[in-house]
Structure formats: structure tokens, C-alpha cells
Design an enzyme around this catalytic site. Structure first.
Site, mmCIF file in Angstrom:
data_model
loop_
_atom_site.group_PDB
_atom_site.id
_atom_site.type_symbol
_atom_site.label_atom_id
_atom_site.label_comp_id
_atom_site.label_asym_id
_atom_site.label_seq_id
_atom_site.Cartn_x
_atom_site.Cartn_y
_atom_site.Cartn_z
ATOM 1 N N TYR A 1 1.365 -1.332 -0.207
ATOM 2 C CA TYR A 1 0.083 -0.029 -0.198
ATOM 3 C C TYR A 1 0.564 1.315 0.056
ATOM 4 O O TYR A 1 0.341 2.067 -0.513
ATOM 5 C CB TYR A 1 -1.085 -0.006 1.372
ATOM 6 C CG TYR A 1 -2.337 -1.625 0.498
ATOM 7 C CD1 TYR A 1 -2.321 -2.106 1.556
ATOM 8 C CD2 TYR A 1 -2.956 -0.804 0.223
ATOM 9 C CE1 TYR A 1 -3.224 -3.038 1.093
ATOM 10 C CE2 TYR A 1 -4.137 -1.294 -0.541
ATOM 11 C CZ TYR A 1 -4.054 -2.572 0.036
ATOM 12 O OH TYR A 1 -5.209 -3.733 -0.075
ATOM 13 N N HIS B 1 -15.110 1.274 -0.634
ATOM 14 C CA HIS B 1 -14.021 0.531 -0.254
ATOM 15 C C HIS B 1 -12.748 1.140 0.635
ATOM 16 O O HIS B 1 -11.916 1.068 1.104
ATOM 17 C CB HIS B 1 -13.135 -0.375 -1.017
ATOM 18 C CG HIS B 1 -14.131 -1.523 -1.417
ATOM 19 N ND1 HIS B 1 -14.077 -1.943 -2.953
ATOM 20 C CD2 HIS B 1 -15.430 -2.493 -1.151
ATOM 21 C CE1 HIS B 1 -15.272 -3.176 -2.944
ATOM 22 N NE2 HIS B 1 -15.709 -3.073 -2.396
ATOM 23 N N GLY C 1 -16.504 1.182 -15.046
ATOM 24 C CA GLY C 1 -14.999 1.148 -15.009
ATOM 25 C C GLY C 1 -15.381 -0.002 -14.203
ATOM 26 O O GLY C 1 -14.212 -0.356 -13.663
HETATM 27 C C1 BV8 Z 1 -17.736 -8.488 1.502
HETATM 28 C C2 BV8 Z 1 -9.704 -2.151 -1.819
HETATM 29 C C3 BV8 Z 1 -19.535 -9.039 3.296
HETATM 30 C C4 BV8 Z 1 -8.440 -2.882 -1.036
HETATM 31 C C5 BV8 Z 1 -11.015 -4.433 -2.572
HETATM 32 C C6 BV8 Z 1 -17.400 -16.336 -3.812
HETATM 33 C C7 BV8 Z 1 -18.617 -15.685 -4.473
HETATM 34 C C8 BV8 Z 1 -19.230 -14.416 -3.821
HETATM 35 C C9 BV8 Z 1 -18.449 -13.092 -3.599
HETATM 36 C C10 BV8 Z 1 -17.430 -13.679 -2.454
HETATM 37 C C11 BV8 Z 1 -17.182 -14.900 -2.431
HETATM 38 N N1 BV8 Z 1 -15.569 -15.254 -1.786
HETATM 39 C C12 BV8 Z 1 -15.328 -14.166 -0.952
HETATM 40 C C13 BV8 Z 1 -16.752 -13.339 -1.172
HETATM 41 C C14 BV8 Z 1 -16.970 -11.490 -0.951
HETATM 42 C C15 BV8 Z 1 -15.353 -11.084 -1.085
HETATM 43 C C16 BV8 Z 1 -16.022 -11.064 -2.718
HETATM 44 O O1 BV8 Z 1 -16.158 -10.459 -3.865
HETATM 45 N N2 BV8 Z 1 -14.759 -11.469 -3.643
HETATM 46 C C17 BV8 Z 1 -14.184 -11.414 -5.420
HETATM 47 C C18 BV8 Z 1 -12.972 -11.783 -5.424
HETATM 48 C C19 BV8 Z 1 -15.223 -12.943 -5.546
HETATM 49 N N3 BV8 Z 1 -16.256 -9.684 -1.585
HETATM 50 C C20 BV8 Z 1 -15.504 -9.492 -0.565
HETATM 51 O O2 BV8 Z 1 -15.165 -9.651 0.505
HETATM 52 C C21 BV8 Z 1 -16.338 -7.986 0.552
HETATM 53 N N4 BV8 Z 1 -16.933 -7.652 1.809
HETATM 54 O O3 BV8 Z 1 -18.360 -9.452 1.493
HETATM 55 O O4 BV8 Z 1 -18.473 -8.822 3.571
HETATM 56 C C22 BV8 Z 1 -20.741 -8.625 3.271
HETATM 57 C C23 BV8 Z 1 -21.817 -9.385 2.535
HETATM 58 C C24 BV8 Z 1 -22.869 -8.296 2.363
HETATM 59 C C25 BV8 Z 1 -22.779 -7.386 2.722
HETATM 60 C C26 BV8 Z 1 -22.445 -6.593 2.961
HETATM 61 C C27 BV8 Z 1 -20.859 -7.408 3.773
HETATM 62 C C28 BV8 Z 1 -15.090 -6.769 0.367
HETATM 63 C C29 BV8 Z 1 -14.731 -6.633 -0.797
HETATM 64 C C30 BV8 Z 1 -13.681 -5.522 -1.115
HETATM 65 C C31 BV8 Z 1 -11.961 -5.874 -0.844
HETATM 66 N N5 BV8 Z 1 -11.279 -4.469 -1.272
HETATM 67 N N6 BV8 Z 1 -9.889 -2.339 -2.786
HETATM 68 C C32 BV8 Z 1 -7.336 -2.288 -2.686
HETATM 69 O O5 BV8 Z 1 -7.478 -1.440 -2.934
HETATM 70 O O6 BV8 Z 1 -6.367 -3.077 -2.326
HETATM 71 S S1 BV8 Z 1 -11.668 -5.119 -4.294
HETATM 72 C C33 BV8 Z 1 -11.057 -4.365 -5.391
HETATM 73 O O7 BV8 Z 1 -11.497 -4.875 -6.409
HETATM 74 C C34 BV8 Z 1 -11.566 -2.685 -5.961
HETATM 75 O O8 BV8 Z 1 -11.498 -2.351 -4.748
HETATM 76 C C35 BV8 Z 1 -12.948 -3.396 -6.398
HETATM 77 O O9 BV8 Z 1 -14.138 -3.275 -5.727
HETATM 78 C C36 BV8 Z 1 -12.984 -4.382 -7.470
HETATM 79 C C37 BV8 Z 1 -13.419 -4.497 -8.313
HETATM 80 O O10 BV8 Z 1 -12.375 -4.277 -9.684
HETATM 81 P P1 BV8 Z 1 -12.595 -3.086 -10.191
HETATM 82 O O11 BV8 Z 1 -12.570 -1.742 -9.920
HETATM 83 O O12 BV8 Z 1 -14.028 -3.947 -10.777
HETATM 84 O O13 BV8 Z 1 -11.482 -3.738 -10.904
HETATM 85 P P2 BV8 Z 1 -11.146 -4.985 -12.839
HETATM 86 O O14 BV8 Z 1 -10.198 -4.497 -12.551
HETATM 87 O O15 BV8 Z 1 -11.576 -6.303 -11.629
HETATM 88 O O16 BV8 Z 1 -12.250 -3.856 -13.626
HETATM 89 C C38 BV8 Z 1 -11.532 -3.313 -14.332
HETATM 90 C C39 BV8 Z 1 -12.801 -2.610 -15.376
HETATM 91 O O17 BV8 Z 1 -12.136 -1.683 -16.440
HETATM 92 C C40 BV8 Z 1 -12.910 -3.946 -16.644
HETATM 93 O O18 BV8 Z 1 -14.187 -4.930 -16.750
HETATM 94 C C41 BV8 Z 1 -11.876 -4.032 -17.392
HETATM 95 O O19 BV8 Z 1 -12.336 -3.589 -19.034
HETATM 96 C C42 BV8 Z 1 -12.325 -1.567 -17.043
HETATM 97 N N7 BV8 Z 1 -11.379 -0.676 -18.230
HETATM 98 C C43 BV8 Z 1 -9.669 -1.202 -17.695
HETATM 99 N N8 BV8 Z 1 -9.869 0.293 -18.317
HETATM 100 C C44 BV8 Z 1 -10.542 1.001 -18.874
HETATM 101 C C45 BV8 Z 1 -11.903 0.134 -18.580
HETATM 102 N N9 BV8 Z 1 -13.594 0.956 -18.414
HETATM 103 C C46 BV8 Z 1 -13.126 2.087 -19.286
HETATM 104 N N10 BV8 Z 1 -11.960 2.557 -19.447
HETATM 105 C C47 BV8 Z 1 -11.164 2.476 -19.471
HETATM 106 N N11 BV8 Z 1 -9.988 3.047 -19.597
#
Ligand code: BV8
Length: 251
Positions: free
Chosen positions: A63, A121, A188
């Protein structure tokens, strides 16, 4: 520019969800793209409370490096961030509301001038004491043995970000806004991370029109009424121009 009442009544209230893709053209990496963050480090090693307990040196270094990258003078808000500010101001003038919910921990929305903004987040430029919960501004590296200036605890300061397995922030306010929104726009984000990836369904239940603006189809593309794919600096200003140009025209 359509009359204010028309714009407000046919599009508003608007909830906008943003992800890493909106900051890509500002020079910040996304997570899951080929050159994304998770291509070089494992979530389990840097973005979980377990990792922080097990190996705070690696977590703080991860970080600290991202914070220095964010504070690089070359990293500035782009046309997509600025377009959302224009949308907020125009809707406010029309007595309407735009709420931006970001998954991003960068401060580019604020720097662009966004005011109705929630970091679900957390924020990289803030630190929190894991013992007493005291939150402070943080623009320098956090040392592993840094003391909390509020409670004196040593080595308990961490970036104020939500790690996997932790409860996101502002969930009640977000759920209330989704329950009354007329338009939901996701920008995004790949739709891989819950609960953010479930917001489109909550917006649907509220009868909202749902729009995806992303470089490519997200994993939740099928859940949206419409989608416009391309770089955020192109598709977001185009969308805002359409909103400010007139009533929401149902195809
Ligand atoms: C929780 C902060 C309970 C830290 C982040 C199994 C199934 C389902 C869910 C789960 C599971 N096992 C565990 C879970 C829950 C888990 C989860 O979802 N895991 C995933 C991996 C399966 N979630 C959690 O743990 C969350 N907490 O669930 O608590 C709860 C339940 C109910 C209600 C309340 C609470 C906490 C999750 C938060 C984690 N922290 N970030 C840090 O930054 O280091 S997550 C991090 O990744 C980001 O903050 C963001 O949220 C997340 C996703 O990333 P994106 O922003 O979407 O980025 P990504 O790279 O994936 O995509 C980028 C996109 O942009 C692409 O589509 C690309 O095409 C596009 N793009 C690229 N360039 C451009 C563009 N678009 C336009 N223009 C461009 N130029």
C-alpha cells in the site's frame, strides 16, 4: 441543453458506481486486466486482515507503493472524472441528485470536484488504527512499527481500506440510494467483487434504468438494460452529454 425540470424528472435520482477502469487513463492500474495488480500479487498476501496479521511488512509495502504512485504529480483526474462532476452540478441546479459510489481507494473523484461521493472500499490517503479506530490523513508511508497518536498502540496502523472478508463502508446509505434511484450507471468495473456487483439487481428492483459504461462487457453485462463499451474518457462524457441534452429517451 434540455430544461432542468425535464432532465431531473426523467433521469434522476442517479446512482453511479465506479471501479478501477475509470482511473486507468489517469495512469493507475486496474486489478484484473492483463497488466492489473492481481497479475503481480495475490489477494491473499496483501488485501486480507489475515495477511496483515501474518505479514504486515509485505502489506504495508504494497500500500505504501500504491500511495506513492497515487501521489505522483502525473496522476490527475481525467475527462471521465470531470464529466461526472459536470453531471452532479447540472443535476443539482435542476434540484436533482447524483450520488457517486466508488470502489476505488484513489482520490481522483474528489480532486475533480465530486462532492456527493462515497468510498465503499475506503481511501488510500487515510490510515486507521486497528485498535482504537482513530482515522488520520496519510500521505506518507506507514511504518510497520508506527505508533497510533490517539491510543499509543504500536504496529496497529493500517491503510483505511476494506479488505476481502471485511464489511464495506456506507452500506446503509448506498442501499437507501439504490432503493430510490431512477438511473443506475456502472463505470469501469468488471463486476467480479461483491457486494458492489449486486447493486445492479437492487437498482432493477427499484425500477431503475441500468447502464454499463466499460471498456468491454463486464461479467454482469446481461443484468443491464444497455451498455456502451469504450474508454471511460470517451463513453462517460458522451453519456453525460446525452443526459444533459434531454429527457431519457426509452429505445
Ligand atoms: C464482503 C480495496 C460481507 C483494497 C477491494 C464467493 C462468491 C461471491 C463473493 C465472495 C466469494 N467469496 C468471498 C466473497 C466476497 C468478496 C468477493 O466479492 N470476492 C470476489 C473476489 C469473489 N467480497 C468481500 O470480501 C467484500 N466484503 O463481502 O463482506 C458482506 C456481505 C454482504 C453485504 C455486506 C458485506 C469486500 C470486498 C472489498 C475488497 N477490497 N479494494 C484495495 O484496493 O487494495 S476490492 C477491489 O477490487 C476494488 O476496490 C474493486 O472493488 C474490486 C473490483 O475491481 P474493479 O474496480 O471492478 O476492477 P477490475 O480490475 O476487476 O475491472 C476493471 C474494469 O475496468 C474491467 O472490466 C476493464 O475492462 C475496465 N477498464 C479497463 N480500462 C478501462 C476500463 N473501463 C473504461 N475505461 C478504461 N480505460
Amino acid at each position: 441543453m434540455a430544461d432542468a425540470h425535464q432532465v431531473r424528472s426523467s433521469w434522476g435520482p442517479i446512482v453511479v458506481l465506479t471501479g478501477a477502469g475509470i482511473s486507468r487513463e489517469s495512469g493507475l492500474h486496474t486489478f484484473r486486466d492483463a497488466d492489473g495488480i492481481w497479475a503481480t500479487v495475490r489477494i491473499e498476501d496483501v488485501a486480507t486482515p489475515e495477511a496483515f496479521a501474518r505479514d504486515p511488512v509485505t502489506v504495508q509495502a504494497f500500500y505504501n507503493a500504491r500511495r506513492r504512485g497515487l501521489l505522483d504529480p502525473a496522476v490527475v483526474p481525467n475527462a471521465a472524472h470531470r464529466a461526472l462532476v459536470a453531471l452532479e452540478r447540472a443535476m443539482r441546479q435542476a434540484g436533482g441528485d447524483v450520488l457517486v459510489v466508488t470502489q476505488n481507494i484513489d482520490d481522483l473523484h474528489e480532486r475533480a470536484g465530486q462532492t456527493r461521493l462515497l468510498h465503499m472500499h475506503g481511501e488510500l490517503l487515510k490510515a486507521i488504527c486497528a485498535d482504537c479506530g482513530n482515522v488520520t490523513e496519510c500521505r506518507a508511508d506507514i511504518a510497520v512499527e508506527a505508533p497510533c497518536l490517539a491510543c499509543g498502540a504500536i504496529g496497529r496502523l493500517r491503510p483505511q481500506v476494506v479488505w476481502f472478508g471485511e464489511m464495506p463502508l456506507h452500506m446503509e446509505e448506498i442501499a437507501a440510494a439504490l432503493a430510490r434511484c431512477a438511473t443506475f450507471v456502472a463505470i469501469g468495473t468488471s463486476g467480479n467483487v461483491y457486494p458492489a456487483s449486486g447493486f445492479v439487481e437492487l437498482a432493477h428492483q427499484a425500477g431503475a434504468r441500468t447502464i454499463e459504461l466499460n471498456l468491454e462487457p463486464s461479467v454482469t453485462r446481461s443484468l443491464f438494460h444497455e451498455a456502451h463499451h469504450g474508454p471511460a474518457t470517451t463513453v462517460v462524457p458522451a453519456f453525460v452529454a446525452r443526459v444533459l441534452d434531454g429527457p431519457r429517451n426509452r429505445p
